[in-house]
Design an enzyme around this catalytic site. Structure first.
Site, PDB file in Angstrom:
ATOM      1  CE  LYS A 181      -4.107  -2.059  -0.396  1.00  0.00           C
ATOM      2  NZ  LYS A 181      -4.556  -2.862   0.549  1.00  0.00           N
TER       3      LYS A 181
HETATM    4  C1  LIG Z   1      -5.610  -3.793   0.626  1.00  0.00           C
HETATM    5  C2  LIG Z   1      -7.226  -3.723   0.772  1.00  0.00           C
HETATM    6  C3  LIG Z   1      -7.940  -3.954   1.983  1.00  0.00           C
HETATM    7  C4  LIG Z   1      -7.340  -4.933   3.007  1.00  0.00           C
HETATM    8  O1  LIG Z   1      -6.273  -4.637   3.532  1.00  0.00           O
HETATM    9  P1  LIG Z   1      -5.312  -5.555   4.356  1.00  0.00           P
HETATM   10  O2  LIG Z   1      -4.368  -4.850   5.177  1.00  0.00           O
HETATM   11  O3  LIG Z   1      -4.608  -6.607   3.014  1.00  0.00           O
HETATM   12  O4  LIG Z   1      -6.047  -6.563   5.034  1.00  0.00           O
HETATM   13  C5  LIG Z   1      -9.227  -3.869   1.868  1.00  0.00           C
HETATM   14  N1  LIG Z   1      -9.813  -3.069   0.921  1.00  0.00           N
HETATM   15  C6  LIG Z   1      -9.200  -2.814  -0.286  1.00  0.00           C
HETATM   16  C7  LIG Z   1      -9.910  -2.085  -1.207  1.00  0.00           C
HETATM   17  C8  LIG Z   1      -7.769  -3.041  -0.392  1.00  0.00           C
HETATM   18  O5  LIG Z   1      -6.966  -2.569  -1.350  1.00  0.00           O
END
Ligand SMILES: *Cc1c(COP(=O)(O)O)cnc(C)c1O
Length: 368
Positions: A181
């Site tokens: 991210k």
């Molecule tokens: C990455 C993501 C999540 C979940 O986050 P994690 O930290 O991987 O559990 C939820 N919603 C969206 C749109 C994402 O891209």
């Protein structure tokens, strides 16, 4: 090989982890407290924060903290990571898949309104590729039907809207700090809200619902005599992950600038090529992914063509209403997204030349 996405992490993060080792406590302690404090100041101290172990946990606990569960329904756009749906069904509530807008991939407010029942308790606004869609209309719909608004802002850490950071306004905002991210903790997430009742609740729920455990741990006075009244989870963040996040947070301005430059390079480089770009406000959005729509069933052929040239692509996402567990009908735009989406590479290790190379290959695909 041009990878679809990748973290940017280095000596600073490694040294921060060493500091945790030397400090002697790996679990949830002072580094997590510090990370929450830094996040609070990132949002101009206008919101409250609860850091957790993943973005999925952040969504799960945010929904639970609203008192939403068995028999309740939550409206969610079909085009999102399955995490949004799983986090909702984990509370016992039913995720109701909604169609998306053709221009942004965000929830279609008109369609969402048709799916409201007496059991609807919340609307989840997924900031797809950083897009905010018709955010004002989403909040107006929520006000009309007395719904909570939970923003899945996993794609938009560092983005701004009307001069404010995403997370600094609204009802409840959830972030992910997973490995790829906009900033990473290794794994991590956060619930951000102006409603302190929500974040206080999340702080208990992340530690098996042991009341005030967070406050006691942060004060260095963990107690073994406590009460529990709710179902909780082991969703707290560790000092190791928080230490990584603290270093990443210092780099967010640079990361944002690079991602913005790369996204703008795509807009320029794809001009005149018959693919559909989404409407993205690139002066305010920090792009985590860069999806485009490829018409006429050519999507898979384009992906293969690019792969042969060392360019990795992705599909964000398979529509959730096509999954057995979350099946729903009448989402024509989401269906179109499902067969047409391609995400092009974007991460801070890339240069404008890399983007020009990707665009050149796409142009070649259409003139071959
Ligand atoms: C990455 C993501 C999540 C979940 O986050 P994690 O930290 O991987 O559990 C939820 N919603 C969206 C749109 C994402 O891209």
């Amino acid at each position: 090989m041009i990878k679809l996405s990748r973290y940017s992490i280095g000596e600073e993060e490694l040294n921060a982890i060493k500091n945790v080792f030397n400090d002697g406590y790996l679990g949830m302690g002072k580094f997590v407290m510090q990370f929450e404090k830094e996040l609070e100041s990132f949002f101009d101290n206008k919101t409250h924060i609860a850091a957790v172990n993943t973005g999925t946990s952040a969504l799960h606990l945010a929904i639970q903290a609203c008192g939403i569960g068995n028999g309740d329904e939550v409206l969610i756009p079909s085009i999102t990571y399955v995490a949004s749906f799983q986090a909702t069904s984990a509370t016992g509530a039913t995720p109701v898949a909604c169609d998306v807008e053709m221009t942004t991939g965000c929830i279609c407010v008109k369609d969402a309104e048709t799916r409201i029942t007496k059991n609807t308790k919340a609307i989840m606004h997924v900031h797809y590729a950083g897009n905010l869609g018709n955010r004002d209309a989403i909040f107006a719909l929520a006000a009309k039907y007395n719904l909570r608004v939970i923003e899945d802002a996993a794609h938009s850490f560092g983005s701004t809207h009307q001069g404010k950071r995403i997370g600094g306004s609204g009802d409840i905002t959830c972030f992910s700090f997973d490995g790829i991210k906009n900033i990473t903790c290794g794994e991590g997430g956060a619930v951000v809200s102006s409603d302190k009742n929500i974040t206080d609740k999340v702080r208990d729920l992340r530690l098996l619902a042991v009341q005030k455990d967070t406050e006691n741990r942060f004060a260095g006075k963990r107690t073994w005599d406590f009460d529990v009244t709710d179902q909780g989870w082991r969703y707290h963040m560790s000092n190791i992950n928080a230490a990584i996040g603290l270093e990443q947070l210092k780099k967010i301005e640079g990361f944002s600038k690079t991602r913005r430059t790369l996204a703008k390079a795509y807009v320029k480089g794809l001009q005149g090529i018959p693919v559909q770009l989404l409407d993205i406000d690139l002066d305010n959005v920090v792009s985590h992914i860069y999806p485009i729509l490829v018409a006429n069933g050519q999507r898979n052929a384009l992906r293969e063509f690019l792969m042969e040239r060392g360019i990795e692509t992705g599909i964000h996402y398979k529509p959730n209403h096509l999954l057995t567990k979350y099946a729903a009908t009448n989402c024509p735009n989401a269906d179109y997204f499902g067969e047409s989406l391609v995400s092009l590479p974007i991460h801070v290790g890339l240069t404008e030349d890399d983007i020009a190379n990707v665009c050149g290959c796409i142009a070649e695909f259409y003139t071959r």
